[in-house]
Each structure stands twice: as structure tokens, then as C-alpha cells.
Design a protein around this motif. Structure first.
Motif, mmCIF file in Angstrom:
data_model
loop_
_atom_site.group_PDB
_atom_site.id
_atom_site.type_symbol
_atom_site.label_atom_id
_atom_site.label_comp_id
_atom_site.label_asym_id
_atom_site.label_seq_id
_atom_site.Cartn_x
_atom_site.Cartn_y
_atom_site.Cartn_z
ATOM 1 N N GLN A 74 0.834 -1.199 0.000
ATOM 2 C CA GLN A 74 0.000 0.000 0.000
ATOM 3 C C GLN A 74 0.872 1.254 0.000
ATOM 4 N N VAL A 75 0.486 2.209 -0.840
ATOM 5 C CA VAL A 75 1.159 3.503 -0.925
ATOM 6 C C VAL A 75 0.717 4.323 0.288
ATOM 7 N N ALA A 76 1.678 4.818 1.053
ATOM 8 C CA ALA A 76 1.366 5.589 2.258
ATOM 9 C C ALA A 76 0.718 6.918 1.882
ATOM 10 N N GLN A 77 -0.364 7.242 2.588
ATOM 11 C CA GLN A 77 -1.051 8.502 2.362
ATOM 12 C C GLN A 77 -1.652 8.990 3.668
ATOM 13 N N VAL A 78 -1.479 10.275 3.929
ATOM 14 C CA VAL A 78 -2.107 10.888 5.089
ATOM 15 C C VAL A 78 -3.507 11.283 4.675
ATOM 16 N N CYS A 83 -2.351 13.996 10.255
ATOM 17 C CA CYS A 83 -1.401 13.799 11.353
ATOM 18 C C CYS A 83 -2.018 13.967 12.733
ATOM 19 N N GLY A 84 -3.295 14.103 12.847
ATOM 20 C CA GLY A 84 -3.935 14.168 14.145
ATOM 21 C C GLY A 84 -3.659 15.427 14.944
ATOM 22 N N THR A 85 -3.266 16.528 14.280
ATOM 23 C CA THR A 85 -2.948 17.756 15.004
ATOM 24 C C THR A 85 -4.178 18.506 15.476
ATOM 25 N N VAL A 86 -5.280 18.312 14.810
ATOM 26 C CA VAL A 86 -6.510 19.010 15.143
ATOM 27 C C VAL A 86 -7.557 17.967 15.516
ATOM 28 N N CYS A 114 3.314 11.252 7.919
ATOM 29 C CA CYS A 114 3.463 12.200 9.026
ATOM 30 C C CYS A 114 4.897 12.095 9.546
ATOM 31 N N VAL A 115 5.598 13.203 9.549
ATOM 32 C CA VAL A 115 6.962 13.234 10.059
ATOM 33 C C VAL A 115 6.947 13.647 11.530
ATOM 34 N N ASP A 116 6.126 14.641 11.853
ATOM 35 C CA ASP A 116 6.009 15.124 13.223
ATOM 36 C C ASP A 116 4.528 15.345 13.531
ATOM 37 N N LYS A 117 3.952 14.441 14.322
ATOM 38 C CA LYS A 117 2.524 14.528 14.621
ATOM 39 C C LYS A 117 2.184 15.741 15.470
ATOM 40 N N GLU A 118 3.083 16.151 16.346
ATOM 41 C CA GLU A 118 2.806 17.300 17.213
ATOM 42 C C GLU A 118 2.721 18.595 16.417
ATOM 43 N N LYS A 119 3.577 18.740 15.419
ATOM 44 C CA LYS A 119 3.597 19.961 14.616
ATOM 45 C C LYS A 119 2.761 19.825 13.344
ATOM 46 N N GLY A 120 2.348 18.614 13.022
ATOM 47 C CA GLY A 120 1.544 18.392 11.816
ATOM 48 C C GLY A 120 2.348 18.447 10.534
ATOM 49 N N ILE A 121 3.617 18.062 10.600
ATOM 50 C CA ILE A 121 4.490 18.117 9.421
ATOM 51 C C ILE A 121 4.330 16.834 8.612
ATOM 52 N N VAL A 122 4.083 17.021 7.327
ATOM 53 C CA VAL A 122 3.872 15.907 6.406
ATOM 54 C C VAL A 122 4.982 15.908 5.370
ATOM 55 N N ALA A 123 5.554 14.740 5.099
ATOM 56 C CA ALA A 123 6.580 14.594 4.064
ATOM 57 C C ALA A 123 5.942 13.996 2.818
ATOM 58 N N ASN A 124 6.246 14.590 1.665
ATOM 59 C CA ASN A 124 5.742 14.105 0.376
ATOM 60 C C ASN A 124 6.902 13.552 -0.433
ATOM 61 N N LYS A 125 6.632 12.457 -1.136
ATOM 62 C CA LYS A 125 7.633 11.849 -2.005
ATOM 63 C C LYS A 125 6.896 11.226 -3.186
ATOM 64 N N TRP A 126 7.438 11.414 -4.396
ATOM 65 C CA TRP A 126 6.824 10.810 -5.570
ATOM 66 C C TRP A 126 6.862 9.293 -5.424
ATOM 67 N N SER A 127 5.784 8.633 -5.744
ATOM 68 C CA SER A 127 5.674 7.186 -5.540
ATOM 69 C C SER A 127 6.488 6.363 -6.538
ATOM 70 N N GLY A 128 6.864 6.936 -7.668
ATOM 71 C CA GLY A 128 7.731 6.255 -8.623
ATOM 72 C C GLY A 128 6.985 5.556 -9.747
ATOM 73 N N LYS A 129 7.768 5.124 -10.710
ATOM 74 C CA LYS A 129 7.216 4.392 -11.851
ATOM 75 C C LYS A 129 6.845 2.991 -11.415
ATOM 76 N N GLY A 130 5.914 2.383 -12.155
ATOM 77 C CA GLY A 130 5.565 1.004 -11.856
ATOM 78 C C GLY A 130 4.110 0.678 -12.092
ATOM 79 N N LYS A 131 3.735 -0.495 -11.620
ATOM 80 C CA LYS A 131 2.372 -1.000 -11.757
ATOM 81 C C LYS A 131 1.623 -0.714 -10.459
#
Length: 156
Positions: A74-78, A83-86, A114-131
Motif C-alpha cells: 500500500q502507498v502511504a497517504q495521510v 497527522c492528528g494535530t486538530v 506524518c513526520v512530526d505529529k505534534e507539529k503536523g508536518i507531512v513529508a511528500n515523495k513521488w511514488s515512482g514508476k511502476g504497476k
């Protein structure tokens, strides 16, 4: 009284038979077979079953899986309430998907974590080529068993 009981019994039997005989292939998932990298992907759902259904977990991000080696991962998605900040009220578990309804959903090809749940920081990364495979879950009625429909596509 006897006739009423028989009519109620037949109506329950009819509903049960109707629920078992839904043509799951009549839920159309439309997408291209191949997408260019880093472009938005639009997937449409169409209900041509002849009956109203329930779409499970409508507030969640798309359930997208990537073929990695010899398994689907599964591709990770927030999702809802990032991130549960609110404080967020609980999302609905089901949403009506009426006969002949059409829903368009999109995905930006990004994995989000979620990189930091307290601050609500989200990291994005391209999922890449593939099926890839997108999976949707449905129910015929609120208390019935769920079933899934899926569609494969590629990112090049």
C-alpha cells in the motif's frame, strides 16, 4: 394476519436474493491504463448495478497499492485529519453511492507520511514508476458484507 406474515417473509427473501445477485462488474472504474510521471491521475466510479450501494470509508484517501517485487504494497497517504494535530469528528464509514451516480477522484502520485505529529508536518515523495492498483470497497446495505472492486494502471 397469515397473508401479512407471508408477504413479510417473501420481501426479506427478495431483499436477500437481490443483495446476493448484485452485478459487481456493473461498478465501472474508469482510468487510463498508463499515466506520465508526476501528473495528476483521475479515476471515476460509476454505479450501473441497478441499485443503490454504500461506498465504504469515503473520507479516506484512495487505497492505492504498488507492485513491489512479488507483492502489492500500500502507498502511504495521510488522510482525513492530517497527522492528528486538530480534533476532528469521526468520519462517516459509509456514503450512499446511488444507481447511475458518477464520482471523480484524483491522486497526485505522491506518498505522504506524518513526520512530526505534534507539529503536523507531512513529508511528500513521488511514488515512482511502476504497476499500481486502486481498490474500492462497497456494501449493498449498511449491515451487509463488503465487497471490493479494483483497477490496475501504470505510471511511466
Amino acid at each position: 394476519m397469515y397473508r401479512i406474515l407471508i408477504m413479510i417473509l417473501f420481501s426479506f427473501l427478495f431483499i436477500g436474493v437481490r443483495a446476493q445477485n448484485v452485478n459487481k462488474d456493473s461498478i465501472l472504474i474508469n482510468s487510463k491504463c498508463c499515466y506520465k510521471k508526476k501528473k495528476s491521475i483521475t479515476i471515476t466510479l460509476e454505479n450501473h448495478t441497478g441499485m443503490d450501494l454504500q461506498r465504504a470509508y469515503p473520507m479516506s484517501p484512495l487505497s492505492i497499492f504498488k507492485w513491489v517485487g512479488d507483492e502489492w504494497v500500500q502507498v502511504a497517504q495521510v488522510g482525513y485529519c492530517a497527522c492528528g494535530t486538530v480534533f476532528c469528528p469521526p468520519p462517516p464509514e459509509l456514503m450512499p453511492f446511488y444507481n447511475n451516480d458518477k464520482i471523480a477522484l484524483s491522486w497526485d502520485q505522491m506518498e505522504t507520511r506524518c513526520v512530526d505529529k505534534e507539529k503536523g508536518i507531512v513529508a511528500n515523495k513521488w511514488s515512482g514508476k511502476g504497476k499500481y492498483m486502486v481498490v474500492f470497497e462497497f456494501k449493498i446495505e449498511r449491515d451487509s458484507a463488503s465487497f471490493q472492486r479494483s483497477q490496475n494502471f501504470r505510471i511511466r
